[in-house]
Motif scaffolding. Structure first.
Motif, PDB file in Angstrom:
ATOM      1  N   THR A  59      15.982  10.527  -7.139  1.00  0.00           N
ATOM      2  CA  THR A  59      15.768  11.590  -6.502  1.00  0.00           C
ATOM      3  C   THR A  59      17.346  11.972  -5.868  1.00  0.00           C
ATOM      4  O   THR A  59      18.020  11.232  -5.734  1.00  0.00           O
ATOM      5  CB  THR A  59      14.715  11.450  -5.538  1.00  0.00           C
ATOM      6  N   GLY A  60      17.340  13.063  -5.088  1.00  0.00           N
ATOM      7  CA  GLY A  60      18.229  13.496  -4.225  1.00  0.00           C
ATOM      8  C   GLY A  60      18.640  12.359  -3.244  1.00  0.00           C
ATOM      9  O   GLY A  60      20.041  12.236  -2.770  1.00  0.00           O
ATOM     10  N   LYS A  61      17.583  11.581  -2.716  1.00  0.00           N
ATOM     11  CA  LYS A  61      17.809  10.648  -1.663  1.00  0.00           C
ATOM     12  C   LYS A  61      18.529   9.428  -2.419  1.00  0.00           C
ATOM     13  O   LYS A  61      19.649   8.955  -1.581  1.00  0.00           O
ATOM     14  CB  LYS A  61      16.364  10.024  -1.452  1.00  0.00           C
ATOM     15  N   PHE A  62      18.343   9.178  -3.448  1.00  0.00           N
ATOM     16  CA  PHE A  62      19.099   8.091  -4.290  1.00  0.00           C
ATOM     17  C   PHE A  62      20.654   8.529  -4.259  1.00  0.00           C
ATOM     18  O   PHE A  62      21.515   7.752  -3.689  1.00  0.00           O
ATOM     19  CB  PHE A  62      18.588   8.006  -5.670  1.00  0.00           C
ATOM     20  N   LEU A  63      20.770   9.699  -4.538  1.00  0.00           N
ATOM     21  CA  LEU A  63      22.280  10.331  -4.624  1.00  0.00           C
ATOM     22  C   LEU A  63      22.855  10.283  -3.426  1.00  0.00           C
ATOM     23  O   LEU A  63      24.216   9.993  -3.089  1.00  0.00           O
ATOM     24  CB  LEU A  63      22.411  11.819  -5.339  1.00  0.00           C
ATOM     25  N   ASP A  64      22.012  10.938  -2.266  1.00  0.00           N
ATOM     26  CA  ASP A  64      22.685  10.913  -0.998  1.00  0.00           C
ATOM     27  C   ASP A  64      23.072   9.455  -0.221  1.00  0.00           C
ATOM     28  O   ASP A  64      23.950   9.340   0.291  1.00  0.00           O
ATOM     29  CB  ASP A  64      21.716  11.659  -0.103  1.00  0.00           C
ATOM     30  N   VAL A  65      22.089   8.478  -0.763  1.00  0.00           N
ATOM     31  CA  VAL A  65      22.659   7.210  -0.155  1.00  0.00           C
ATOM     32  C   VAL A  65      23.788   6.481  -0.958  1.00  0.00           C
ATOM     33  O   VAL A  65      24.727   6.221  -0.300  1.00  0.00           O
ATOM     34  CB  VAL A  65      21.228   6.092  -0.819  1.00  0.00           C
ATOM     35  N   ASP A  78      12.342  19.350 -11.998  1.00  0.00           N
ATOM     36  CA  ASP A  78      12.610  19.675 -10.486  1.00  0.00           C
ATOM     37  C   ASP A  78      13.081  18.509  -9.914  1.00  0.00           C
ATOM     38  O   ASP A  78      12.260  17.600  -9.783  1.00  0.00           O
ATOM     39  CB  ASP A  78      11.518  20.328  -9.796  1.00  0.00           C
ATOM     40  N   ILE A  79      14.151  18.352  -9.467  1.00  0.00           N
ATOM     41  CA  ILE A  79      14.735  17.061  -8.887  1.00  0.00           C
ATOM     42  C   ILE A  79      15.177  17.505  -7.260  1.00  0.00           C
ATOM     43  O   ILE A  79      15.902  18.049  -7.056  1.00  0.00           O
ATOM     44  CB  ILE A  79      15.873  16.139  -9.274  1.00  0.00           C
ATOM     45  N   GLY A  80      14.255  17.209  -6.136  1.00  0.00           N
ATOM     46  CA  GLY A  80      14.453  17.427  -4.936  1.00  0.00           C
ATOM     47  C   GLY A  80      15.091  16.149  -4.154  1.00  0.00           C
ATOM     48  O   GLY A  80      15.278  15.220  -4.910  1.00  0.00           O
ATOM     49  N   GLY A  87      15.756  22.765  -7.896  1.00  0.00           N
ATOM     50  CA  GLY A  87      15.685  21.628  -7.014  1.00  0.00           C
ATOM     51  C   GLY A  87      17.422  21.443  -6.807  1.00  0.00           C
ATOM     52  O   GLY A  87      18.229  21.980  -7.345  1.00  0.00           O
ATOM     53  N   GLY A  88      17.499  20.884  -5.648  1.00  0.00           N
ATOM     54  CA  GLY A  88      18.903  20.948  -5.099  1.00  0.00           C
ATOM     55  C   GLY A  88      20.106  20.182  -6.028  1.00  0.00           C
ATOM     56  O   GLY A  88      21.113  20.279  -6.055  1.00  0.00           O
ATOM     57  N   VAL A  89      19.309  19.076  -6.637  1.00  0.00           N
ATOM     58  CA  VAL A  89      20.074  18.028  -7.549  1.00  0.00           C
ATOM     59  C   VAL A  89      20.658  18.848  -8.737  1.00  0.00           C
ATOM     60  O   VAL A  89      21.657  18.499  -9.234  1.00  0.00           O
ATOM     61  CB  VAL A  89      19.371  16.953  -7.794  1.00  0.00           C
ATOM     62  N   ALA A  90      20.159  19.875  -9.171  1.00  0.00           N
ATOM     63  CA  ALA A  90      20.636  20.854 -10.236  1.00  0.00           C
ATOM     64  C   ALA A  90      21.799  21.389  -9.884  1.00  0.00           C
ATOM     65  O   ALA A  90      22.532  21.691 -10.881  1.00  0.00           O
ATOM     66  CB  ALA A  90      19.480  21.857 -10.687  1.00  0.00           C
ATOM     67  N   ILE A 104       9.535  24.577   2.563  1.00  0.00           N
ATOM     68  CA  ILE A 104       9.861  23.641   3.390  1.00  0.00           C
ATOM     69  C   ILE A 104       9.840  22.347   2.799  1.00  0.00           C
ATOM     70  O   ILE A 104       8.666  21.435   2.729  1.00  0.00           O
ATOM     71  CB  ILE A 104       8.764  23.468   4.618  1.00  0.00           C
ATOM     72  N   GLY A 105      10.886  21.821   2.589  1.00  0.00           N
ATOM     73  CA  GLY A 105      10.956  20.457   1.755  1.00  0.00           C
ATOM     74  C   GLY A 105      11.294  19.240   2.707  1.00  0.00           C
ATOM     75  O   GLY A 105      11.138  19.437   3.616  1.00  0.00           O
ATOM     76  N   SER A 106      11.131  18.281   1.866  1.00  0.00           N
ATOM     77  CA  SER A 106      11.411  16.842   2.520  1.00  0.00           C
ATOM     78  C   SER A 106      12.884  16.836   3.111  1.00  0.00           C
ATOM     79  O   SER A 106      13.012  16.161   4.123  1.00  0.00           O
ATOM     80  CB  SER A 106      11.153  15.696   1.927  1.00  0.00           C
ATOM     81  N   THR A 107      13.903  17.406   2.561  1.00  0.00           N
ATOM     82  CA  THR A 107      15.235  17.154   3.022  1.00  0.00           C
ATOM     83  C   THR A 107      15.743  18.468   3.554  1.00  0.00           C
ATOM     84  O   THR A 107      16.716  18.551   4.224  1.00  0.00           O
ATOM     85  CB  THR A 107      16.116  16.760   1.829  1.00  0.00           C
ATOM     86  N   LYS A 160      30.727  13.289   0.135  1.00  0.00           N
ATOM     87  CA  LYS A 160      29.582  14.295   0.430  1.00  0.00           C
ATOM     88  C   LYS A 160      28.912  14.327  -1.102  1.00  0.00           C
ATOM     89  O   LYS A 160      29.496  14.227  -2.209  1.00  0.00           O
ATOM     90  CB  LYS A 160      30.269  15.356   0.422  1.00  0.00           C
ATOM     91  N   THR A 161      27.592  14.379  -0.959  1.00  0.00           N
ATOM     92  CA  THR A 161      26.687  14.486  -2.015  1.00  0.00           C
ATOM     93  C   THR A 161      27.265  15.849  -3.104  1.00  0.00           C
ATOM     94  O   THR A 161      27.217  15.724  -4.358  1.00  0.00           O
ATOM     95  CB  THR A 161      25.240  14.833  -1.688  1.00  0.00           C
ATOM     96  N   GLU A 162      27.557  16.689  -2.235  1.00  0.00           N
ATOM     97  CA  GLU A 162      28.229  17.912  -3.011  1.00  0.00           C
ATOM     98  C   GLU A 162      29.115  17.666  -3.910  1.00  0.00           C
ATOM     99  O   GLU A 162      29.618  18.408  -4.779  1.00  0.00           O
ATOM    100  CB  GLU A 162      28.467  19.095  -2.122  1.00  0.00           C
TER     101      GLU A 162
HETATM  102  P1  ADP Z   1      13.376  19.237  -1.079  1.00  0.00           P
HETATM  103  O1  ADP Z   1      12.711  20.502  -1.394  1.00  0.00           O
HETATM  104  O2  ADP Z   1      12.728  17.984  -1.501  1.00  0.00           O
HETATM  105  O3  ADP Z   1      13.621  19.099   0.405  1.00  0.00           O
HETATM  106  P2  ADP Z   1      16.158  20.196  -2.491  1.00  0.00           P
HETATM  107  O4  ADP Z   1      15.363  20.690  -3.718  1.00  0.00           O
HETATM  108  O5  ADP Z   1      16.275  21.091  -1.370  1.00  0.00           O
HETATM  109  O6  ADP Z   1      14.936  18.975  -1.695  1.00  0.00           O
HETATM  110  O7  ADP Z   1      17.042  19.202  -2.762  1.00  0.00           O
HETATM  111  C1  ADP Z   1      17.900  18.476  -1.833  1.00  0.00           C
HETATM  112  C2  ADP Z   1      18.668  17.376  -2.550  1.00  0.00           C
HETATM  113  O8  ADP Z   1      19.534  18.075  -3.473  1.00  0.00           O
HETATM  114  C3  ADP Z   1      19.588  16.759  -1.523  1.00  0.00           C
HETATM  115  O9  ADP Z   1      18.922  15.411  -1.227  1.00  0.00           O
HETATM  116  C4  ADP Z   1      20.850  16.466  -2.270  1.00  0.00           C
HETATM  117  O10 ADP Z   1      20.858  15.272  -2.856  1.00  0.00           O
HETATM  118  C5  ADP Z   1      20.911  17.706  -3.334  1.00  0.00           C
HETATM  119  N1  ADP Z   1      21.855  18.724  -3.105  1.00  0.00           N
HETATM  120  C6  ADP Z   1      21.671  19.783  -2.242  1.00  0.00           C
HETATM  121  N2  ADP Z   1      22.711  20.501  -2.199  1.00  0.00           N
HETATM  122  C7  ADP Z   1      23.653  19.882  -3.216  1.00  0.00           C
HETATM  123  C8  ADP Z   1      24.945  20.330  -3.780  1.00  0.00           C
HETATM  124  N3  ADP Z   1      25.536  21.455  -3.349  1.00  0.00           N
HETATM  125  N4  ADP Z   1      25.402  19.623  -4.725  1.00  0.00           N
HETATM  126  C9  ADP Z   1      24.998  18.572  -5.252  1.00  0.00           C
HETATM  127  N5  ADP Z   1      23.671  18.079  -4.501  1.00  0.00           N
HETATM  128  C10 ADP Z   1      23.121  19.000  -3.856  1.00  0.00           C
END
Ligand code: ADP
Length: 262
Positions: free
Chosen positions: A129-135, A99-101, A214-217, A8-11, A143-145
């Motif tokens: 972090t992912g938040k920076f990229l999402d912003v 790990d970048i989440g 993490g998602g940013v990978a 259960i992550g922040s995002t 889209k971040t993707e």
């Molecule tokens: P947390 O565990 O903190 O909730 P995650 O490890 O799930 O975080 O990562 C979430 C982040 O990953 C998002 O903020 C987003 O920037 C990035 N992300 C998620 N899916 C993708 C994707 N398909 N392509 C690029 N970045 C992604």
């Protein structure tokens, strides 16, 4: 037999169902973090993929920022231990994990048995972090993707001088209005994340092989820029965002085994 791990992550909420402690039977990712329906949804989605119900699961272990908020859990465990465990299953030769989440950055060192040796984390700041990229994706109206693919066409990377998300946001808006190519801007955004993350990783030392979780990978632009900053190859895996959930499911299996043998 099946065990489940939920992160259960922040995002985002992530879930893995493991069969017999060694085979990934189902995966689910819901882009909603703690404090939302994310945990319930990811739980239901993973069960539905195998047409299972709660009673078919021998044990559920939950990790992540919101790990104490899920009532169905049999136990909880720290994200750091679960990441170390999950990575050693997916990439047994990795010794450094980055790990970048959504809201944090962690650099972990693991031993050959998949146990955590030490770690460093960022302070409470969205930079890198992912938040920076999402912003940034929001400002660019993409889209971040899509960021990774967009950066592949960069020709003249634009330098972003502000690390702080709020200031970088204004900087990107002003660069956009001066007709900079979006591809070059995205490459500069990835560089900014990579520099920030690299400064943290250097504090913990780098032992090869280096892997990202993490998602940013999933963003190959960030992976490439970070590899350049660290001057090392970075390995990723299609299940990189599920590493914590996988580690939790593996621990759930170990705990179930102990109870069974006790
Ligand atoms: P947390 O565990 O903190 O909730 P995650 O490890 O799930 O975080 O990562 C979430 C982040 O990953 C998002 O903020 C987003 O920037 C990035 N992300 C998620 N899916 C993708 C994707 N398909 N392509 C690029 N970045 C992604």
């Amino acid at each position: 037999m099946f065990t489940m791990g939920i992160d259960i992550g922040s995002t985002a909420c992530k879930c893995i169902i493991l069969q017999d402690g060694n085979q990934i039977a189902a995966r689910a990712i819901v882009p909603l973090g703690t404090g939302t329906n994310g945990p319930q949804n990811v739980f239901a989605e993973a069960l539905a993929k195998l047409s299972l119900s709660r009673s078919d699961l021998s044990r559920i272990l939950v990790t992540g920022y919101g790990r104490f908020t899920f009532d169905e859990a049999d136990n909880q465990k720290s994200e750091l231990s679960c990441h170390a465990k999950g990575i050693s299953f997916l990439m047994p030769t990795a010794r450094t994990i980055i790990d970048i989440g959504g809201q944090d950055i962690k650099a972990l060192r693991v031993n050959a048995r998949g146990m955590l040796e030490n770690f460093v984390m960022n302070d409470k700041c969205a930079a890198g972090t992912g938040k920076f990229l999402d912003v940034m994706a929001g400002i660019l109206n993409v889209k971040t993707e899509q960021l990774g693919e967009i950066a592949e066409n960069a020709k003249d990377e634009v330098s972003i001088s502000n690390t702080c998300t709020v200031f970088a946001e204004s900087e990107v808006i002003s660069k956009l209005s001066s007709n900079v190519r979006i591809e070059d801007l995205v490459a500069g955004i990835h560089r900014s994340v990579a520099k920030r993350v690299a400064s943290l990783v250097f504090r913990n030392g780098i032992v090869p092989e280096v892997a990202m979780s993490g998602g940013v990978a999933l963003n190959r632009g960030v992976v490439r820029a970070l590899g350049q900053e660290l001057k090392t190859e970075i390995k990723t895996h299609p299940d990189c965002q599920l590493v914590g959930a996988l580690g939790a499911a593996l621990f759930a299996y170990e705990e179930w085994n102990k109870t069974r043998l006790a």
